[in-house]
Motif scaffolding. Structure first.
Motif, mmCIF file in Angstrom:
data_model
loop_
_atom_site.group_PDB
_atom_site.id
_atom_site.type_symbol
_atom_site.label_atom_id
_atom_site.label_comp_id
_atom_site.label_asym_id
_atom_site.label_seq_id
_atom_site.Cartn_x
_atom_site.Cartn_y
_atom_site.Cartn_z
ATOM 1 N N UNK A 111 0.812 -1.224 0.000
ATOM 2 C CA UNK A 111 0.000 0.000 0.000
ATOM 3 C C UNK A 111 0.843 1.271 0.000
ATOM 4 N N UNK A 112 1.871 1.311 0.852
ATOM 5 C CA UNK A 112 2.613 2.557 1.045
ATOM 6 C C UNK A 112 3.888 2.655 0.194
ATOM 7 N N UNK A 113 4.460 1.537 -0.183
ATOM 8 C CA UNK A 113 5.709 1.580 -0.947
ATOM 9 C C UNK A 113 5.470 1.284 -2.423
ATOM 10 N N UNK A 114 4.813 0.158 -2.707
ATOM 11 C CA UNK A 114 4.536 -0.188 -4.103
ATOM 12 C C UNK A 114 3.335 0.565 -4.657
ATOM 13 N N UNK A 115 2.522 1.127 -3.766
ATOM 14 C CA UNK A 115 1.345 1.920 -4.148
ATOM 15 C C UNK A 115 0.333 1.111 -4.952
#
Length: 287
Positions: A111-115
């Motif tokens: 969720x936060x890094x690979x989006x």
């Protein structure tokens, strides 16, 4: 001619690895075509987005340590097995820790890094393959050090062929049962390939030992304390270099689909374009 190749093991090993690499790339090219037709270009794009995470883990726990093992084993063949055990212990500990972190934080990483939340369920498969890749990388490093490249070359072939066979079989079973084929097929294939290469390497190392065992028994922990510092002194700069390259590759995998979405393409179209580019077009070129 046979005597020439026996005397010049460096040339023989180079030719063998070159031929093996060429063969696996050809097989991999057709494998990507098959994946694009089963999971679609969008699914291939998602898979290509997840794969750099494995590349970062491999850079931290295996790639550089493999090079260090081969360098030290080549310099001191009599201590080869002890050097190998030290490198394997370090690599396996790092790989297991990385796998545990990725499995536990797969959701936030997606969720936060690979989006992309759809990457979350795929990351545990990649994580489980990390320790196995660490084992077979260290064994390969040992064989490179003693200039016996048949086992690493064989591991490449086994990895690619069993991965393809497993994916073809699973895809056929899913098609026969009328179930949808998703991108999980690709990551399961990756895991099966790493498992196959690991078990093949371990089997060959246990039953086809290329050099006699050491005559003098030594305590493992005393050897570890002696060999680990110089081994890691060589591995750390290589690790830093590989890590930077894989982080840049990961940034590219995140940036390209999101930039395509920002400039008007839908999410499905953006991942499809990225999948075609990195999964089919680039493997056909120099990379």
């Amino acid at each position: 001619m046979t005597d020439f190749f026996r005397k010049h093991t460096l040339i023989t090993g180079t030719l063998l690895l070159t031929a093996t690499g060429f063969a696996t790339r050809i097989l991999g090219f057709f494998y990507r075509i098959f994946l694009s037709r089963t999971i679609g270009a969008e699914g291939l794009g998602i898979y290509q987005m997840v794969h750099p995470v494995f590349g970062i883990c491999f850079a931290l726990c295996a790639g550089s340590i493999q090079t260090a093992i081969s360098r030290f084993v080549a310099a001191n063949v009599e201590m080869g097995k002890q050097i190998f055990r030290t490198g394997l212990m370090i690599s396996l500990c790092i790989g297991t820790a990385l796998a545990a972190v990725i499995i536990h934080f797969s959701g936030p990483i997606a969720h936060y890094i690979l989006l992309e939340d759809r990457c979350g369920p795929l990351l545990p498969f990649m994580a489980v393959s990390v320790p196995f890749s660490a084992v077979h990388a260290c064994i390969n490093g040992y064989y490179y050090g003693i200039q016996k490249t048949k086992i690493p070359a064989g591991a490449q072939i086994v990895e690619q062929t069993l991965r393809m066979a497993a994916v073809f079989l699973i895809a056929d079973i899913l098609t026969e049962s009328g179930r949808e084929i998703t991108v999980e097929l690709a990551v399961i294939g990756h895991l099966i390939g790493e498992l196959a290469a690991c078990f093949f390497s371990v089997f060959c190392f246990c039953f086809f030992t290329p050099v006699p065992s050491e005559k003098r028994r030594t305590d493992f922990f005393s050897v570890f304390r002696t060999t680990a510092p110089p081994l890691m002194a060589l591995a750390l700069p290589l690790m830093g270099n590989r890590l930077v390259l894989n982080i840049l590759s990961s940034a590219e995998a995140i940036w390209i689909p999101n930039s395509l979405s920002a400039y008007g393409l839908s999410t499905a179209e953006a991942f499809s374009v990225y999948g075609v580019l990195t999964g089919m077009a680039m493997p056909a070129g120099v990379k």
